[in-house]
Write an enzyme that holds these catalytic residues in place. Structure first.
Site, mmCIF file in Angstrom:
data_model
loop_
_atom_site.group_PDB
_atom_site.id
_atom_site.type_symbol
_atom_site.label_atom_id
_atom_site.label_comp_id
_atom_site.label_asym_id
_atom_site.label_seq_id
_atom_site.Cartn_x
_atom_site.Cartn_y
_atom_site.Cartn_z
ATOM 1 N N ALA A 85 -20.561 85.702 -33.435
ATOM 2 C CA ALA A 85 -19.867 84.599 -34.092
ATOM 3 C C ALA A 85 -20.031 83.288 -33.343
ATOM 4 C CB ALA A 85 -18.391 84.937 -34.252
ATOM 5 N N THR A 86 -20.130 83.341 -32.017
ATOM 6 C CA THR A 86 -20.279 82.102 -31.248
ATOM 7 C C THR A 86 -21.556 81.374 -31.652
ATOM 8 O OG1 THR A 86 -18.996 82.935 -29.378
ATOM 9 C CG2 THR A 86 -20.513 81.119 -28.936
ATOM 10 N N ASN A 131 -6.786 83.945 -33.959
ATOM 11 C CA ASN A 131 -6.983 85.070 -33.047
ATOM 12 C C ASN A 131 -5.817 85.294 -32.097
ATOM 13 O OD1 ASN A 131 -7.970 82.527 -31.858
ATOM 14 N ND2 ASN A 131 -8.484 83.782 -30.077
ATOM 15 N N GLN A 164 -11.589 86.962 -37.408
ATOM 16 C CA GLN A 164 -10.435 87.850 -37.392
ATOM 17 C C GLN A 164 -10.021 88.313 -38.781
ATOM 18 O OE1 GLN A 164 -8.973 89.022 -34.637
ATOM 19 N NE2 GLN A 164 -10.068 87.752 -33.159
ATOM 20 N N SER A 182 -18.107 88.327 -37.071
ATOM 21 C CA SER A 182 -18.560 89.067 -35.891
ATOM 22 C C SER A 182 -18.422 90.558 -36.137
ATOM 23 C CB SER A 182 -17.725 88.668 -34.671
ATOM 24 O OG SER A 182 -18.021 89.487 -33.558
ATOM 25 N N HIS A 185 -18.135 93.069 -33.794
ATOM 26 C CA HIS A 185 -17.269 93.858 -32.909
ATOM 27 C C HIS A 185 -15.790 93.652 -33.185
ATOM 28 C CE1 HIS A 185 -15.768 90.980 -29.722
ATOM 29 N NE2 HIS A 185 -16.766 90.249 -30.199
ATOM 30 N N THR A 217 -36.114 87.939 -33.081
ATOM 31 C CA THR A 217 -36.327 89.276 -33.615
ATOM 32 C C THR A 217 -34.995 89.985 -33.806
ATOM 33 O OG1 THR A 217 -38.467 89.444 -32.503
ATOM 34 C CG2 THR A 217 -37.434 91.503 -33.194
ATOM 35 N N CYS A 247 -11.114 85.234 -24.476
ATOM 36 C CA CYS A 247 -12.127 84.243 -24.114
ATOM 37 C C CYS A 247 -11.603 83.211 -23.126
ATOM 38 C CB CYS A 247 -12.634 83.543 -25.375
ATOM 39 S SG CYS A 247 -13.380 84.672 -26.553
#
Length: 359
Positions: A68-69, A139, A167, A184, A186, A221, A303
């Site tokens: 996501a970043t 978040n 989220q 994201s 994860h 890739t 974070c």
């Protein structure tokens, strides 16, 4: 250990692991190669892309990223113009916006519940702003922003609208009106190291990464294993949506019943109920975490952990430094059992009560 830090990351779904395994063990082809093995890898990537897209609005395309970043950086840096965003946004949005070499960043305030109050008028200049960015589900405090209304205001000012859905993806419906959506893997029981940016048809972004343009604006890739894991996780979010929502709601009720005397940070009405940010006056959070080492929970965003600064989100909703520093975040989800939650909360409450007695 009892895991109550679902906003930081989620356990990998067994189904996502199984989807990844063949591409990690035996099938190693580059999905951008034209031979048969490469075409098979490409097919797996496209199946995953379709699974991710089913939880997103129609009329756009899914581009895989490293997370996501990267997706947020690309969305913000790929649009020309100033940026407006909410004061409670994730650092991946706030820091990226403040790093832009041109223009300035307009911060949109919230009410005491962490929401952009629809009664408070905020407007953008008719020219100059290229993007408005807002998080679907916060978040740290779990509040759900009025994304549809914010997107409409952005469009009225001639700006594009970016939704940070990290989220909320798969948990909260994403309204139409977004031009860019970041997510994201994860955070939805998928693997770390992959995310996606949804781009509405007709929206053009300047590339963030240059090289081979494998994803049509994004170079690099792709990993069929990571794509397959994200696709499987997204498919499960869709298939288990009702079951997951009901389970999270039950856990929310259990938590509130056992946390009498604690104050909830953020709106309780407009909220994802797998996130509970609470405080207790005079609580020494560092001592609490030391006394509850068998429980994984958070004193704020993962974070920003270790910064020593009080949460910018809690400060933005009007908490004092002392109140922000006496707050903890509990997060649960699909794989949290009721027995685990009860044991964890009772342990936390007992440790907090012991602090008060000792004082």
């Amino acid at each position: 250990m009892i895991y109550l830090d679902y906003q930081a990351t989620t356990p990998l779904a067994p189904e996502a692991f199984e989807a990844m395994l063949p591409w990690l063990k035996d099938q190693h082809a580059n999905p951008h190669s034209p031979h048969r093995a490469g075409r098979a890898a490409k097919a797996a990537v496209e199946v995953a892309r379709a699974d991710v897209a089913r939880l997103l609005p129609p009329g756009g395309r899914v581009v895989f990223t490293s997370g996501a970043t990267e997706a947020l950086n690309w969305a913000i840096k790929g649009v020309v113009g100033d940026v407006a965003t909410i004061a409670t946004e994730h650092a991946a949005v706030l820091d990226t916006a403040s790093s832009l070499p041109f223009g300035h960043v307009q911060s949109i305030g919230t009410d005491g519940g962490g929401l952009v109050d629809p009664r408070i008028e905020w407007t953008l200049p008719e020219a100059g702003f290229g993007l408005v960015a807002a998080m679907l589900v916060n978040n740290e405090i779990g509040v759900i922003q009025p994304i549809a209304a914010l997107a409409a205001q952005a469009h009225a000012a001639g700006a594009l609208f970016l939704c940070d859905a990290v989220q909320g993806y798969g948990r909260v419906p994403i309204p139409d009106g977004c031009d860019l959506i970041a997510l994201s893997a994860h955070k939805i029981h998928g693997p770390k190291g992959i995310g996606a940016l949804w781009i509405r048809d007709g929206v053009e972004l300047a590339p963030l990464l240059h090289g081979g343009d494998q994803e049509g604006g994004r170079s690099g890739t792709l990993s069929p294993a990571l794509c397959a894991g994200l696709g499987a996780a997204a498919r499960l979010m869709r298939e288990r949506a009702g079951e997951d929502v009901a389970h999270v709601a039950r856990l929310w009720g259990i938590a509130l019943d056992r946390l009498q005397g604690w104050t909830i940070n953020g709106s309780t009405e407009h909220r994802y109920r797998g996130n509970l940010n609470i405080r207790r006056d005079g609580l020494d959070v560092n001592r609490l975490m030391s006394d509850c080492r068998n429980i994984a929970f958070s004193a704020g965003s993962a974070c920003a952990s270790g910064s020593g600064r009080p949460s910018h989100v809690l400060k933005a909703i009007g908490l004092s430094d002392a109140e922000a520093r006496s707050s903890i975040r509990l997060g649960w989800g699909r794989y949290t059992t009721e027995a685990e939650l009860i044991e964890a909360i009772d342990t936390i409450v007992a440790a907090a009560d012991a602090q008060r007695i000792a004082a």
